[in-house]
Design an enzyme around this catalytic site. Structure first.
Site, PDB file in Angstrom:
ATOM      1  N   ILE A  13       0.851  -1.202   0.000  1.00 49.80           N
ATOM      2  CA  ILE A  13       0.000   0.000   0.000  1.00 49.80           C
ATOM      3  C   ILE A  13       0.884   1.249   0.000  1.00 49.80           C
ATOM      4  CG2 ILE A  13      -1.889   1.202   1.168  1.00 49.80           C
ATOM      5  CD1 ILE A  13      -2.599  -1.521   2.485  1.00 49.80           C
ATOM      6  N   ASP A  32      12.258   2.862   4.771  1.00 57.70           N
ATOM      7  CA  ASP A  32      11.812   1.463   4.741  1.00 57.70           C
ATOM      8  C   ASP A  32      13.037   0.594   5.031  1.00 57.70           C
ATOM      9  OD1 ASP A  32       9.193  -0.038   3.003  1.00 57.70           O
ATOM     10  OD2 ASP A  32      10.918  -1.201   3.723  1.00 57.70           O
ATOM     11  N   ILE A  52      12.340   2.226  11.578  1.00 59.96           N
ATOM     12  CA  ILE A  52      11.633   3.224  12.393  1.00 59.96           C
ATOM     13  C   ILE A  52      12.106   3.182  13.847  1.00 59.96           C
ATOM     14  CG2 ILE A  52       9.550   3.537  10.999  1.00 59.96           C
ATOM     15  CD1 ILE A  52       8.150   1.461  12.784  1.00 59.96           C
ATOM     16  N   PHE A  73       3.139   3.517   7.450  1.00 58.00           N
ATOM     17  CA  PHE A  73       2.703   2.179   7.040  1.00 58.00           C
ATOM     18  C   PHE A  73       3.503   1.071   7.709  1.00 58.00           C
ATOM     19  CE2 PHE A  73       1.639   4.675   3.206  1.00 58.00           C
ATOM     20  CZ  PHE A  73       0.341   4.270   2.989  1.00 58.00           C
ATOM     21  N   ALA A  75       4.814  -1.805   9.253  1.00 62.66           N
ATOM     22  CA  ALA A  75       4.255  -2.724  10.249  1.00 62.66           C
ATOM     23  C   ALA A  75       4.165  -4.117   9.658  1.00 62.66           C
ATOM     24  CB  ALA A  75       2.848  -2.268  10.655  1.00 62.66           C
ATOM     25  N   TYR A 141      -2.621  -8.979  15.707  1.00 64.03           N
ATOM     26  CA  TYR A 141      -2.402  -7.916  14.717  1.00 64.03           C
ATOM     27  C   TYR A 141      -3.383  -6.767  14.949  1.00 64.03           C
ATOM     28  CZ  TYR A 141      -2.982  -5.425  10.336  1.00 64.03           C
ATOM     29  OH  TYR A 141      -3.128  -4.428   9.404  1.00 64.03           O
ATOM     30  N   HIS A 189      -2.527 -13.323   1.156  1.00 64.63           N
ATOM     31  CA  HIS A 189      -3.790 -12.686   0.767  1.00 64.63           C
ATOM     32  C   HIS A 189      -4.517 -13.447  -0.342  1.00 64.63           C
ATOM     33  CE1 HIS A 189      -1.883  -9.183   2.848  1.00 64.63           C
ATOM     34  NE2 HIS A 189      -3.019  -9.365   3.482  1.00 64.63           N
ATOM     35  N   THR A 205      -6.323 -23.431  -0.487  1.00 62.93           N
ATOM     36  CA  THR A 205      -7.258 -23.869   0.549  1.00 62.93           C
ATOM     37  C   THR A 205      -8.162 -22.704   0.921  1.00 62.93           C
ATOM     38  OG1 THR A 205      -5.621 -25.414   1.416  1.00 62.93           O
ATOM     39  CG2 THR A 205      -7.440 -24.828   2.885  1.00 62.93           C
ATOM     40  N   GLY A 283      -8.482 -16.593  14.076  1.00 60.04           N
ATOM     41  CA  GLY A 283      -8.510 -15.128  14.114  1.00 60.04           C
ATOM     42  C   GLY A 283      -9.316 -14.480  12.998  1.00 60.04           C
TER      43      GLY A 283
HETATM   44  N1  UDP Z   1      -8.509 -16.814   2.559  1.00 63.55           N
HETATM   45  C1  UDP Z   1      -8.656 -18.137   2.179  1.00 63.55           C
HETATM   46  N2  UDP Z   1      -7.552 -18.817   1.747  1.00 63.55           N
HETATM   47  C2  UDP Z   1      -6.322 -18.236   1.664  1.00 63.55           C
HETATM   48  C3  UDP Z   1      -6.191 -16.884   2.035  1.00 63.55           C
HETATM   49  C4  UDP Z   1      -7.297 -16.195   2.483  1.00 63.55           C
HETATM   50  O1  UDP Z   1      -9.754 -18.708   2.250  1.00 63.55           O
HETATM   51  O2  UDP Z   1      -5.362 -18.927   1.274  1.00 63.55           O
HETATM   52  C5  UDP Z   1      -9.681 -16.080   3.061  1.00 63.55           C
HETATM   53  C6  UDP Z   1      -9.523 -15.595   4.490  1.00 63.55           C
HETATM   54  O3  UDP Z   1      -9.933 -16.591   5.394  1.00 63.55           O
HETATM   55  C7  UDP Z   1     -10.424 -14.363   4.502  1.00 63.55           C
HETATM   56  C8  UDP Z   1     -10.347 -13.849   3.079  1.00 63.55           C
HETATM   57  O4  UDP Z   1      -9.836 -14.912   2.279  1.00 63.55           O
HETATM   58  O5  UDP Z   1     -11.748 -14.743   4.755  1.00 63.55           O
HETATM   59  C9  UDP Z   1      -9.419 -12.665   2.943  1.00 63.55           C
HETATM   60  O6  UDP Z   1      -8.191 -13.006   3.565  1.00 63.55           O
HETATM   61  P1  UDP Z   1      -6.884 -12.145   3.391  1.00 63.55           P
HETATM   62  O7  UDP Z   1      -5.776 -12.875   4.089  1.00 63.55           O
HETATM   63  O8  UDP Z   1      -6.698 -11.807   1.945  1.00 63.55           O
HETATM   64  O9  UDP Z   1      -7.221 -10.785   4.131  1.00 63.55           O
HETATM   65  P2  UDP Z   1      -7.706 -10.496   5.656  1.00 63.55           P
HETATM   66  O10 UDP Z   1      -9.205 -10.535   5.609  1.00 63.55           O
HETATM   67  O11 UDP Z   1      -7.096 -11.525   6.533  1.00 63.55           O
HETATM   68  O12 UDP Z   1      -7.183  -9.129   5.916  1.00 63.55           O
END
Ligand code: UDP
Length: 322
Positions: A13, A32, A52, A73, A75, A141, A189, A205, A283
């Protein structure tokens, strides 16, 4: 033009925000440590490689470069990792922010835009979520961001630090024309991992399909990184014009499930995404959708590139660039 310091400006970002800032004529300097970011994502002349936690280097930059405001940013950002390594997260995200704030105070810089997150809300049963919803983070987090938000509140009250806290929902997309996109290591992500499954043939998965949502998968609010970058610029302008401290959600207000994102990736790329259903990720709240009315009204911000198809198209173009 105002002079802006961006911490973590070589990250995902951060680099998009630096690009937008410079495009709009702001003099922009980046600090950075390149532990996660990429030097190639920022112009070499703008980059100071450093931490930082290095107070004296920060003071030197803040004073030497006559910085007017900071966008912070730098972190750690992975929810799952934060549940396994909470101490590292509290140290880097909380102590690191305190070190930056101390340097800013010493250098007399009193304007800050802070990267916060929808994770400060956690498992609350409100949708869409307005900013005055109570904190209830579901992972370390999110807690690190709550802690810094609290510090910023009190520094505003007691020490004249003006800050805008931007609570991001799910940043995604890319700016392929600028050579910028998502390159986390490890990647956690959803959208880049859906692409990886297409490109490698190894199934992604999906984390749980037994959530209390219509198709059983988690619902998130996906916001294009360039729209997010523009929210930072709106927040900076607000502070530079003498605006008061505030907090804003940055999201579209539209919730999309993991399965809906997967279907959109298949539609836009024309490729099948191999996938399996796995257990829930620790989480993960079931549903996080922004009420972004406040940001739209107060700062005149609105998303212009955050339809799911635009997001996926930009990210896919970046991912498959030559
Ligand atoms: N997700 C998933 N499989 C992955 C990565 C993410 O099913 O390999 C799901 C995750 O459980 C959440 C959504 O995708 O519901 C977005 O997750 P991401 O990690 O992109 O962002 P977050 O919501 O954690 O900030």
């Amino acid at each position: 033009m105002p002079r802006i310091l961006v911490t973590g400006g070589a990250g995902y970002i951060g680099s998009h925000t630096v690009h937008q800032l410079r495009t709009q004529g702001f003099d922009t300097i980046v600090v950075d440590d390149l532990s996660k970011g990429h030097a190639a994502s920022v112009p070499a002349e703008a980059l100071h490689v450093g931490s930082i936690f290095d107070r004296s280097q920060l003071i030197e930059i803040l004073c030497g470069e006559r910085i007017d405001a900071v966008v912070h940013f730098a972190a750690f950002i992975a929810v799952g990792e934060s549940t396994r390594e909470p101490q590292r997260y509290f140290h880097n995200n909380v102590s690191g922010s305190l070190a930056l704030l101390s340097a800013m105070s010493e250098a007399g810089v009193n304007k800050l835009v802070f990267s916060s997150t929808a994770a400060v809300y956690g498992n609350i049963d409100v949708s869409p979520i307005p900013e005055d919803t109570r904190y209830d983070p579901a992972n370390p987090y999110g807690e690190t961001k709550v802690m810094v938000e609290r510090v910023l509140h009190w520094l505003d009250q007691c020490a004249g630090l003006r800050s805008v806290r931007l609570r991001y929902f799910n940043a995604c997309g890319a700016n392929p024309d600028a050579g910028l996109g998502e390159r986390h290591d490890p990647e956690t992500h959803l959208i880049p991992l859906l692409f990886r499954a297409i490109l490698t043939g190894k199934p992604i998965t999906l984390f749980g399909d037994d959530y209390p949502t219509p198709d059983g998968t988690c619902i998130r609010d996906y916001i294009h990184v360039d729209d997010l970058a523009n929210a930072h610029i709106a927040a900076l302008k607000h502070l530079l014009e003498g605006g008061s401290s505030d907090v804003f959600n940055v999201g579209t207000g539209e919730g999309l499930s993991v399965k809906e994102v997967l279907a959109a990736v298949e539609r836009v790329t024309g490729r099948k995404v191999p996938h399996v259903i796995g257990p829930r990720r620790e989480g993960d709240p079931a549903r996080l959708v922004a009420d972004s009315t406040k940001l739209r009204r107060a700062l005149g911000w609105q998303p212009v590139r955050s339809t799911l198809d635009d997001i996926i198209r930009d990210a896919w173009t970046f991912e498959t660039r030559a």
